[in-house]
Write a protein that holds these residues in place. Sequence first.
Motif, PDB file in Angstrom:
ATOM      1  N   ALA A  45       0.629  -1.089  -0.071  1.00  0.00           N
ATOM      2  CA  ALA A  45      -0.017   0.051  -0.112  1.00  0.00           C
ATOM      3  C   ALA A  45       0.843   1.311  -0.005  1.00  0.00           C
ATOM      4  O   ALA A  45       0.613   2.369  -0.686  1.00  0.00           O
ATOM      5  CB  ALA A  45      -0.702  -0.125   1.290  1.00  0.00           C
ATOM      6  N   ALA A  46       2.152   1.401   0.747  1.00  0.00           N
ATOM      7  CA  ALA A  46       2.809   2.313   0.611  1.00  0.00           C
ATOM      8  C   ALA A  46       3.472   2.642  -0.754  1.00  0.00           C
ATOM      9  O   ALA A  46       3.521   3.643  -0.962  1.00  0.00           O
ATOM     10  CB  ALA A  46       3.991   2.186   2.032  1.00  0.00           C
ATOM     11  N   GLU A  47       4.083   1.455  -1.247  1.00  0.00           N
ATOM     12  CA  GLU A  47       4.771   1.599  -2.333  1.00  0.00           C
ATOM     13  C   GLU A  47       3.523   2.244  -3.384  1.00  0.00           C
ATOM     14  O   GLU A  47       3.920   2.942  -4.313  1.00  0.00           O
ATOM     15  CB  GLU A  47       4.995   0.297  -3.159  1.00  0.00           C
ATOM     16  N   LYS A  48       2.267   1.735  -3.359  1.00  0.00           N
ATOM     17  CA  LYS A  48       1.469   2.318  -4.388  1.00  0.00           C
ATOM     18  C   LYS A  48       1.092   3.855  -4.347  1.00  0.00           C
ATOM     19  O   LYS A  48       0.989   4.633  -5.172  1.00  0.00           O
ATOM     20  CB  LYS A  48      -0.041   1.616  -4.478  1.00  0.00           C
ATOM     21  N   ARG A  49       0.946   4.085  -2.673  1.00  0.00           N
ATOM     22  CA  ARG A  49       0.715   5.726  -2.488  1.00  0.00           C
ATOM     23  C   ARG A  49       2.058   6.424  -3.044  1.00  0.00           C
ATOM     24  O   ARG A  49       1.672   7.633  -3.257  1.00  0.00           O
ATOM     25  CB  ARG A  49       0.649   5.647  -0.864  1.00  0.00           C
ATOM     26  N   LEU A  50       3.006   5.943  -3.065  1.00  0.00           N
ATOM     27  CA  LEU A  50       4.269   6.861  -3.688  1.00  0.00           C
ATOM     28  C   LEU A  50       4.534   6.941  -5.179  1.00  0.00           C
ATOM     29  O   LEU A  50       4.813   7.872  -5.583  1.00  0.00           O
ATOM     30  CB  LEU A  50       5.640   6.332  -2.777  1.00  0.00           C
ATOM     31  N   GLU A  51       4.393   5.883  -5.764  1.00  0.00           N
ATOM     32  CA  GLU A  51       4.360   5.665  -7.334  1.00  0.00           C
ATOM     33  C   GLU A  51       3.674   6.787  -7.617  1.00  0.00           C
ATOM     34  O   GLU A  51       2.187   6.866  -7.570  1.00  0.00           O
ATOM     35  CB  GLU A  51       4.375   4.283  -7.705  1.00  0.00           C
ATOM     36  N   GLY A  52       4.220   7.532  -8.865  1.00  0.00           N
ATOM     37  CA  GLY A  52       3.410   8.409  -9.451  1.00  0.00           C
ATOM     38  C   GLY A  52       3.335   9.941  -8.886  1.00  0.00           C
ATOM     39  O   GLY A  52       2.993  10.919  -9.513  1.00  0.00           O
ATOM     40  N   THR A  53       3.804  10.016  -7.532  1.00  0.00           N
ATOM     41  CA  THR A  53       4.075  11.400  -6.986  1.00  0.00           C
ATOM     42  C   THR A  53       5.407  12.061  -7.348  1.00  0.00           C
ATOM     43  O   THR A  53       6.272  11.409  -7.860  1.00  0.00           O
ATOM     44  CB  THR A  53       3.915  11.336  -5.359  1.00  0.00           C
ATOM     45  N   ASP A  54       5.402  13.346  -6.904  1.00  0.00           N
ATOM     46  CA  ASP A  54       6.770  13.803  -7.172  1.00  0.00           C
ATOM     47  C   ASP A  54       7.924  13.482  -6.029  1.00  0.00           C
ATOM     48  O   ASP A  54       8.898  13.943  -6.100  1.00  0.00           O
ATOM     49  CB  ASP A  54       6.606  15.321  -7.066  1.00  0.00           C
ATOM     50  N   GLY A  55       7.434  12.521  -5.052  1.00  0.00           N
ATOM     51  CA  GLY A  55       8.453  11.947  -3.993  1.00  0.00           C
ATOM     52  C   GLY A  55       8.784  13.316  -3.253  1.00  0.00           C
ATOM     53  O   GLY A  55       9.943  13.543  -2.397  1.00  0.00           O
ATOM     54  N   ALA A  56       7.880  14.447  -2.878  1.00  0.00           N
ATOM     55  CA  ALA A  56       7.961  15.419  -1.966  1.00  0.00           C
ATOM     56  C   ALA A  56       8.106  14.634  -0.548  1.00  0.00           C
ATOM     57  O   ALA A  56       7.648  13.849  -0.288  1.00  0.00           O
ATOM     58  CB  ALA A  56       6.950  16.518  -2.066  1.00  0.00           C
ATOM     59  N   GLU A  57       8.314  15.586   0.444  1.00  0.00           N
ATOM     60  CA  GLU A  57       8.292  15.170   1.933  1.00  0.00           C
ATOM     61  C   GLU A  57       6.879  14.686   2.238  1.00  0.00           C
ATOM     62  O   GLU A  57       6.822  13.738   2.816  1.00  0.00           O
ATOM     63  CB  GLU A  57       8.830  16.279   2.848  1.00  0.00           C
ATOM     64  N   THR A  58       5.865  15.295   2.081  1.00  0.00           N
ATOM     65  CA  THR A  58       4.682  15.011   2.452  1.00  0.00           C
ATOM     66  C   THR A  58       4.231  13.670   1.787  1.00  0.00           C
ATOM     67  O   THR A  58       3.459  12.985   2.383  1.00  0.00           O
ATOM     68  CB  THR A  58       3.481  16.127   1.684  1.00  0.00           C
ATOM     69  N   ASP A  59       4.807  13.439   0.434  1.00  0.00           N
ATOM     70  CA  ASP A  59       4.551  12.461  -0.308  1.00  0.00           C
ATOM     71  C   ASP A  59       4.982  11.096   0.603  1.00  0.00           C
ATOM     72  O   ASP A  59       4.473   9.958   0.690  1.00  0.00           O
ATOM     73  CB  ASP A  59       5.051  12.229  -1.651  1.00  0.00           C
ATOM     74  N   LEU A  60       6.179  11.290   1.072  1.00  0.00           N
ATOM     75  CA  LEU A  60       7.075  10.259   1.663  1.00  0.00           C
ATOM     76  C   LEU A  60       6.295  10.172   2.949  1.00  0.00           C
ATOM     77  O   LEU A  60       6.179   8.908   3.300  1.00  0.00           O
ATOM     78  CB  LEU A  60       8.425  10.507   2.109  1.00  0.00           C
ATOM     79  N   ARG A  61       5.876  10.799   3.682  1.00  0.00           N
ATOM     80  CA  ARG A  61       5.070  10.641   4.910  1.00  0.00           C
ATOM     81  C   ARG A  61       3.757   9.999   4.718  1.00  0.00           C
ATOM     82  O   ARG A  61       3.716   9.099   5.475  1.00  0.00           O
ATOM     83  CB  ARG A  61       4.791  12.171   5.707  1.00  0.00           C
ATOM     84  N   ALA A  62       3.088  10.328   3.559  1.00  0.00           N
ATOM     85  CA  ALA A  62       1.749   9.497   3.432  1.00  0.00           C
ATOM     86  C   ALA A  62       2.077   8.308   3.127  1.00  0.00           C
ATOM     87  O   ALA A  62       1.311   7.343   3.479  1.00  0.00           O
ATOM     88  CB  ALA A  62       1.080  10.311   2.292  1.00  0.00           C
ATOM     89  N   ALA A  63       3.186   8.041   2.405  1.00  0.00           N
ATOM     90  CA  ALA A  63       3.360   6.496   2.102  1.00  0.00           C
ATOM     91  C   ALA A  63       3.969   5.825   3.384  1.00  0.00           C
ATOM     92  O   ALA A  63       3.538   4.686   3.438  1.00  0.00           O
ATOM     93  CB  ALA A  63       4.620   6.458   1.012  1.00  0.00           C
ATOM     94  N   ALA A  64       4.899   6.477   4.345  1.00  0.00           N
ATOM     95  CA  ALA A  64       5.066   5.570   5.366  1.00  0.00           C
ATOM     96  C   ALA A  64       4.042   5.357   6.381  1.00  0.00           C
ATOM     97  O   ALA A  64       4.100   4.212   7.045  1.00  0.00           O
ATOM     98  CB  ALA A  64       6.146   6.504   5.997  1.00  0.00           C
ATOM     99  N   ALA A  65       3.053   6.149   6.295  1.00  0.00           N
ATOM    100  CA  ALA A  65       2.033   6.086   7.214  1.00  0.00           C
ATOM    101  C   ALA A  65       1.203   4.953   6.651  1.00  0.00           C
ATOM    102  O   ALA A  65       0.743   3.971   7.752  1.00  0.00           O
ATOM    103  CB  ALA A  65       1.074   7.074   7.069  1.00  0.00           C
ATOM    104  N   ALA A  66       1.311   4.421   5.514  1.00  0.00           N
ATOM    105  CA  ALA A  66       0.776   2.993   4.997  1.00  0.00           C
ATOM    106  C   ALA A  66       1.493   2.038   5.244  1.00  0.00           C
ATOM    107  O   ALA A  66       0.771   0.695   5.303  1.00  0.00           O
ATOM    108  CB  ALA A  66       0.523   3.232   3.546  1.00  0.00           C
ATOM    109  N   VAL A  67       2.774   1.987   5.717  1.00  0.00           N
ATOM    110  CA  VAL A  67       3.443   0.812   6.096  1.00  0.00           C
ATOM    111  C   VAL A  67       2.827  -0.059   7.190  1.00  0.00           C
ATOM    112  O   VAL A  67       2.991  -1.272   7.086  1.00  0.00           O
ATOM    113  CB  VAL A  67       4.762   1.224   6.469  1.00  0.00           C
ATOM    114  N   THR A  68       2.370   0.756   8.273  1.00  0.00           N
ATOM    115  CA  THR A  68       1.988  -0.144   9.200  1.00  0.00           C
ATOM    116  C   THR A  68       0.309  -0.312   9.124  1.00  0.00           C
ATOM    117  O   THR A  68      -0.287  -1.179  10.293  1.00  0.00           O
ATOM    118  CB  THR A  68       2.086   0.447  10.756  1.00  0.00           C
ATOM    119  N   GLU A  69      -0.378   0.129   8.204  1.00  0.00           N
ATOM    120  CA  GLU A  69      -1.929  -0.066   8.136  1.00  0.00           C
ATOM    121  C   GLU A  69      -2.171  -1.665   8.051  1.00  0.00           C
ATOM    122  O   GLU A  69      -1.866  -2.077   7.158  1.00  0.00           O
ATOM    123  CB  GLU A  69      -2.526   0.624   6.858  1.00  0.00           C
ATOM    124  N   GLY A  70      -2.907  -1.980   9.145  1.00  0.00           N
ATOM    125  CA  GLY A  70      -3.379  -3.381   9.006  1.00  0.00           C
ATOM    126  C   GLY A  70      -2.352  -4.461   9.339  1.00  0.00           C
ATOM    127  O   GLY A  70      -2.795  -5.636   9.144  1.00  0.00           O
TER     128      GLY A  70
END
Lengths: 211, 284
Positions: B226-251
């Motif tokens: 989920a984290a990978e998908k959230r990051l792909e296609g983004t600019d890789g800005a700090e907010t994108d990284l944080r959003a992706a990292a939040a998904a690492v522990t979901e579920g």
Amino acid sequence: MKRSKDPESQAQPKGLSRRGFIRGVGLSGGAVGLLHPEGEAAPAPAVLGPGPVPITLLVNGKPHKLEVEPRVTLLDALRDRLDLTGAKRVCDRGTCGACTVILGGKAVYACSVLAIDAQGKPIQTVEGINAGGRLHPVASAFVNQDALQCGFCTPGFVMAAKAFLDRNPNPTLEQVRKGLGGNLCRCGTYVGIRQAVLEAAKQMRGGARNV
Amino acid sequence: MIPQNFTYQAPKTLEEALALLADGTAKPLAGGMSLIPLMKLRLAAPERIVDLGRIPGLNYIREEDGKIRIGAMTTHYEIETSPLLRARCPLLATTAAHIGDMQVRNVGTIGGSLAHADPAADYPAALLALEAEVRLVRAGGERTLPIRDFFVDVFTTALEPGEIVREVVVPVEAPGTGTSYQKVAHPASGFAVVGIAARVRRGDGKIALARLGVTGLASKPFRADAAEKRLEGTDGAETDLRAAAAAVTEGVEANSDLYASAEYRAHLARVYAVRGLRSALQAA
């Protein structure tokens, strides 16, 4: 950690730990039986043990013949059979580094290597590093830097430091800290030990001794 | 501590070893850095040991057809210092440098580590991020599995009785790919409280590929899809990284022990995922 589906683990007390789980796996190791494929004519390697088997260990340049059970570790063979008690038995599970010897040029935990498996490679212990009646530079640096208190971890540290310096002749303080991460000193003499390793490095490179 | 008695055989060829292991009653011995301490603690008590250490040809790192093949008996130290891996697949080499200590890395092997499948081992995070493959062999057959199908549960893998890890296959890294392994090491054991392997590639200014392997957090290492998908296609800005990292522990049902509660471990995983992604992007 989640409970495994392995039926053996059901025999474990509740609250499955890493340790408890391995016990289940270890004891269930013989549970599955398949028939040996027939018609394999090549002579199988000798079945050694469980009783004593003759082995030869090349320790500090000399071959030693002895008989040990396959379960005997290199550490116990050195200490109990060859009377080389420099390598210490402390944690006895590959964590503290007090049993460190150099096997085939590499620092190893003698407590975690089988003696039978240490055949065919040169083994160097702390008893075998001094030449011509002079202390090895690592050992003399430990003395100069007062790099010990009780001294029980010292032989392991000296061997680890020697193996480390053989690979990294010119280390930084940080590299020494990381490189000797496999050895523990309960007296907390790490500052002196790291200085001793730096001094030994300098001396082994032929530089002037630290003042 | 003395292990339970066992018989010992040291075959000289892989075929001999597989024949000896075929009935599933013997334990293969690789580097022994996990098995021998476990036998001394009597947590493992095999009656037969088949030592793989005398078999030539199981220790190599070589490049073939755009992939790097690593023999199962290759030690952590050899992987850590391999010029080929350092140049062509640096994530695996840098991860190997985090394993245990000098004495363990000198003797322990990649095949043994994978077969042991400690849920806090370092290699799995990197191998998952690299989408590695493992080649498994048994008497009369072999198969190749994607690494994510290899880990089944705590100390449990897809290995069948009599089967051993033969080889690990990792890709040669494509240009523009950045990788990083970030680990919170347990101060006593050196195992990963949490370990994050990040692998990212940019294309047209966007994140074209993101892979995250996670170890230490759950009962088995896993890919944070989920984290990978959230990051792909983004600019890789700090907010994108944080959003992706939040998904690492979901579920994810996080491990808990005396050193780190589940909540703290999950927090560490998110923080180290950001650090891993940031550092991988800088290297890309």
